[in-house]
Write a protein that holds these residues in place. Structure first.
Motif, PDB file in Angstrom:
ATOM      1  N   GLU A 168       1.425  -1.778 -10.539  1.00  0.00           N
ATOM      2  CA  GLU A 168       1.515  -0.543 -11.328  1.00  0.00           C
ATOM      3  C   GLU A 168       2.790  -0.514 -12.169  1.00  0.00           C
ATOM      4  OE1 GLU A 168      -0.388   2.218 -11.718  1.00  0.00           O
ATOM      5  OE2 GLU A 168      -2.062   1.406 -10.552  1.00  0.00           O
ATOM      6  N   ALA A 169       3.892  -1.012 -11.610  1.00  0.00           N
ATOM      7  CA  ALA A 169       5.157  -1.020 -12.341  1.00  0.00           C
ATOM      8  C   ALA A 169       5.094  -1.970 -13.532  1.00  0.00           C
ATOM      9  CB  ALA A 169       6.295  -1.419 -11.405  1.00  0.00           C
ATOM     10  N   VAL A 170       4.582  -3.171 -13.329  1.00  0.00           N
ATOM     11  CA  VAL A 170       4.517  -4.155 -14.416  1.00  0.00           C
ATOM     12  C   VAL A 170       3.554  -3.689 -15.507  1.00  0.00           C
ATOM     13  CG1 VAL A 170       3.829  -6.520 -14.997  1.00  0.00           C
ATOM     14  CG2 VAL A 170       5.166  -6.082 -12.932  1.00  0.00           C
ATOM     15  N   ALA A 171       2.404  -3.159 -15.107  1.00  0.00           N
ATOM     16  CA  ALA A 171       1.430  -2.694 -16.100  1.00  0.00           C
ATOM     17  C   ALA A 171       1.982  -1.532 -16.915  1.00  0.00           C
ATOM     18  CB  ALA A 171       0.137  -2.285 -15.396  1.00  0.00           C
ATOM     19  N   ILE A 226      -5.227  -3.605  -2.271  1.00  0.00           N
ATOM     20  CA  ILE A 226      -4.243  -4.607  -1.870  1.00  0.00           C
ATOM     21  C   ILE A 226      -3.112  -3.917  -1.100  1.00  0.00           C
ATOM     22  CG2 ILE A 226      -4.756  -6.205  -3.756  1.00  0.00           C
ATOM     23  CD1 ILE A 226      -2.479  -5.067  -5.314  1.00  0.00           C
ATOM     24  N   SER A 227      -2.092  -4.675  -0.750  1.00  0.00           N
ATOM     25  CA  SER A 227      -0.989  -4.100   0.022  1.00  0.00           C
ATOM     26  C   SER A 227      -0.195  -3.105  -0.816  1.00  0.00           C
ATOM     27  CB  SER A 227      -0.072  -5.216   0.520  1.00  0.00           C
ATOM     28  OG  SER A 227       0.546  -5.874  -0.572  1.00  0.00           O
ATOM     29  N   VAL A 228       0.603  -2.312  -0.134  1.00  0.00           N
ATOM     30  CA  VAL A 228       1.362  -1.265  -0.807  1.00  0.00           C
ATOM     31  C   VAL A 228       2.402  -1.870  -1.747  1.00  0.00           C
ATOM     32  CG1 VAL A 228       2.922   0.669  -0.452  1.00  0.00           C
ATOM     33  CG2 VAL A 228       0.967   0.357   1.067  1.00  0.00           C
ATOM     34  N   VAL A 229       3.115  -2.887  -1.285  1.00  0.00           N
ATOM     35  CA  VAL A 229       4.169  -3.494  -2.103  1.00  0.00           C
ATOM     36  C   VAL A 229       3.572  -4.162  -3.340  1.00  0.00           C
ATOM     37  CG1 VAL A 229       6.018  -5.204  -2.143  1.00  0.00           C
ATOM     38  CG2 VAL A 229       5.637  -3.812  -0.086  1.00  0.00           C
ATOM     39  N   ALA A 230       2.490  -4.904  -3.147  1.00  0.00           N
ATOM     40  CA  ALA A 230       1.855  -5.569  -4.281  1.00  0.00           C
ATOM     41  C   ALA A 230       1.270  -4.550  -5.262  1.00  0.00           C
ATOM     42  CB  ALA A 230       0.758  -6.514  -3.786  1.00  0.00           C
ATOM     43  N   GLY A 231       0.679  -3.482  -4.733  1.00  0.00           N
ATOM     44  CA  GLY A 231       0.134  -2.450  -5.604  1.00  0.00           C
ATOM     45  C   GLY A 231       1.211  -1.749  -6.401  1.00  0.00           C
ATOM     46  N   CYS A 232       2.334  -1.479  -5.769  1.00  0.00           N
ATOM     47  CA  CYS A 232       3.449  -0.844  -6.475  1.00  0.00           C
ATOM     48  C   CYS A 232       3.974  -1.758  -7.573  1.00  0.00           C
ATOM     49  CB  CYS A 232       4.550  -0.507  -5.488  1.00  0.00           C
ATOM     50  SG  CYS A 232       5.940   0.389  -6.199  1.00  0.00           S
ATOM     51  N   LEU A 276       0.319   7.582  -2.640  1.00  0.00           N
ATOM     52  CA  LEU A 276       1.285   8.293  -3.476  1.00  0.00           C
ATOM     53  C   LEU A 276       2.504   7.421  -3.766  1.00  0.00           C
ATOM     54  CD1 LEU A 276       1.157  11.876  -1.908  1.00  0.00           C
ATOM     55  CD2 LEU A 276      -0.010  11.033  -3.937  1.00  0.00           C
ATOM     56  N   PHE A 277       2.904   6.609  -2.793  1.00  0.00           N
ATOM     57  CA  PHE A 277       4.023   5.699  -2.997  1.00  0.00           C
ATOM     58  C   PHE A 277       3.705   4.709  -4.112  1.00  0.00           C
ATOM     59  CE2 PHE A 277       6.132   1.665  -2.045  1.00  0.00           C
ATOM     60  CZ  PHE A 277       7.455   2.064  -1.986  1.00  0.00           C
ATOM     61  N   VAL A 278       2.512   4.172  -4.110  1.00  0.00           N
ATOM     62  CA  VAL A 278       2.121   3.172  -5.120  1.00  0.00           C
ATOM     63  C   VAL A 278       1.983   3.809  -6.497  1.00  0.00           C
ATOM     64  CG1 VAL A 278       0.253   1.630  -5.850  1.00  0.00           C
ATOM     65  CG2 VAL A 278       1.004   1.648  -3.468  1.00  0.00           C
ATOM     66  N   TYR A 279       1.289   4.931  -6.562  1.00  0.00           N
ATOM     67  CA  TYR A 279       0.927   5.502  -7.862  1.00  0.00           C
ATOM     68  C   TYR A 279       2.023   6.381  -8.480  1.00  0.00           C
ATOM     69  CZ  TYR A 279      -3.702   3.805  -6.676  1.00  0.00           C
ATOM     70  OH  TYR A 279      -4.764   2.995  -6.342  1.00  0.00           O
ATOM     71  N   TRP A 280       3.072   6.652  -7.723  1.00  0.00           N
ATOM     72  CA  TRP A 280       4.197   7.391  -8.298  1.00  0.00           C
ATOM     73  C   TRP A 280       5.408   6.481  -8.522  1.00  0.00           C
ATOM     74  CZ3 TRP A 280       4.759  12.251 -10.257  1.00  0.00           C
ATOM     75  CH2 TRP A 280       3.674  13.120 -10.088  1.00  0.00           C
ATOM     76  N   LEU A 281       5.788   5.765  -7.497  1.00  0.00           N
ATOM     77  CA  LEU A 281       6.985   4.926  -7.633  1.00  0.00           C
ATOM     78  C   LEU A 281       6.768   3.788  -8.622  1.00  0.00           C
ATOM     79  CD1 LEU A 281       9.859   4.405  -6.660  1.00  0.00           C
ATOM     80  CD2 LEU A 281       8.907   2.973  -4.836  1.00  0.00           C
ATOM     81  N   GLY A 282       5.611   3.130  -8.577  1.00  0.00           N
ATOM     82  CA  GLY A 282       5.350   2.007  -9.469  1.00  0.00           C
ATOM     83  C   GLY A 282       5.426   2.378 -10.945  1.00  0.00           C
TER      84      GLY A 282
END
Length: 358
Positions: free
Chosen positions: A206-209, A197-203, A276-282
């Protein structure tokens, strides 16, 4: 290499296949007396499943061997860094194996293996009590900033990433040297990216989960502490199963980095910075959000309960103090009179006077 048994050749002819690990594979058995094939063969998938279990056990054995060696070499103060390196290597290797089992062998077997892995990890049966997750290290920074340093936390995170990235070359070498059908298919397909999915949605996912799984840990540290490992593992597996088609739902930046790095190595069209943005920042946002929620609401309730309990204990102790003081006064008056030589009579009189004064 084919091996034909000596007896009974006239009735049953069995063909065996022996690979380099001395595993015997029964290819087929033909009963010539009945003119039909007997169903006595072991499927290739079952052999691959057994090989995966053997590989997982081998990973943990190697991890324990390295821990024993490092305990003798490194000073005690440096062992916690080595634990994170080895434990991240073990966790990443086992997850790569579970991915193969769930994708090519049986989906529910992969779910069961994931649940057992997380449960044993949460119960501290494996990984030597190490976190093997950068998000877990942030708890000490948030709640105990004076007891940890940024340098030690950063070093541990780097070692976790290195340990996770060392896992895939090791596992890949084992897959190439095996005669496993499942792992051969996985090697042919290669590692595919999990961000769909998109970067923003993926982040956000990951953050909510990460927030929900961390809160499940905080909420079960009280009366449900006995069931905390099972609840956390069940909730994590449920979330991963529900949202795996979006980002893979790693909730572990070190493992996600290792998987993404080798996916980019296999497919150069993947943008590493987005992953990396999704899996680290989220996960980091979700982790600190859970810490803030816990400190503002859950810890306050616990502190109020503890305060009530402490006040009740103080009241009880003060009442006991005054009761003992009265009792000592009566005892002193009785003892000073010197008229009671019988201990039983003395105790009865003491109790009677104490009740009258109370």
């Amino acid at each position: 290499m084919e091996v034909i048994p000596d007896e009974p050749v006239s009735r049953v002819l069995c063909r065996y296949k022996i690979n380099m690990f001395s595993k015997i594979k029964i290819m087929s058995c033909v009963d010539f007396s009945r003119k039909k094939k007997t169903d006595c063969c072991i499927s290739l998938q079952e052999m691959s499943f057994l090989w995966s279990l053997t590989a997982i056990a081998l990973v943990f054995v190697l991890g324990e061997i390295f821990r024993i060696i490092l305990r003798r070499i490194l000073p005690t103060k440096q062992l916690h860094f080595a634990r994170e390196l080895i434990s991240s290597f073990e966790l990443s290797s086992v997850i790569f194996e579970i991915i193969v089992l769930g994708k090519f062998y049986n989906f529910w077997v992969g779910i069961l293996c994931s649940f057992l892995l997380l449960t044993f990890k949460n119960m501290l049966f494996i990984l030597d009590g190490a976190l093997a997750n950068p998000c877990g290290l942030f708890e000490d920074i948030y709640f105990k900033p004076k007891k940890v340093t940024i340098l030690s936390v950063t070093t541990k995170i780097m070692l976790q990433v290195v340990g996770a990235m060392l896992a895939y070359p090791f596992v890949r070498k084992m897959w190439q040297s095996s005669n496993s059908e499942l792992h051969s298919r996985h090697l042919q397909n290669g590692i595919s990216p999990t961000l769909e999915i998109s970067v923003v949605a993926g982040c956000a996912i990951e953050a909510v989960a990460t927030f929900l799984t961390t809160m499940s840990d905080f909420l079960t540290r009280g009366n449900l502490i006995k069931y905390n490992p099972i609840i956390r593992s069940s909730f994590c597996v449920l979330l991963c199963n529900s949202l795996a088609s979006t980002t893979g739902l790693w909730m572990n930046p070190a493992l996600a980095t290792a998987h993404t790095f080798f996916a980019v190595y296999s497919n150069s069209s993947i943008d590493l910075s987005e992953h990396l943005f999704v899996y680290w920042l989220g996960p980091i946002i979700g982790t600190f959000g859970a810490y803030e929620m816990n400190s503002r609401f859950i810890d306050k309730k616990d502190s109020k309960v503890c305060q009530r309990k402490s006040m009740a204990k103080k009241i009880k102790k003060s009442s006991q103090f005054f009761d003992n003081k009265k009792r000592n006064e009566v005892l002193a008056s009785v003892t000073c009179s010197g008229v009671y030589q019988n201990e039983g009579l003395k105790q009865r009189t003491l109790n009677k006077r104490f009740s009258e004064r109370a």
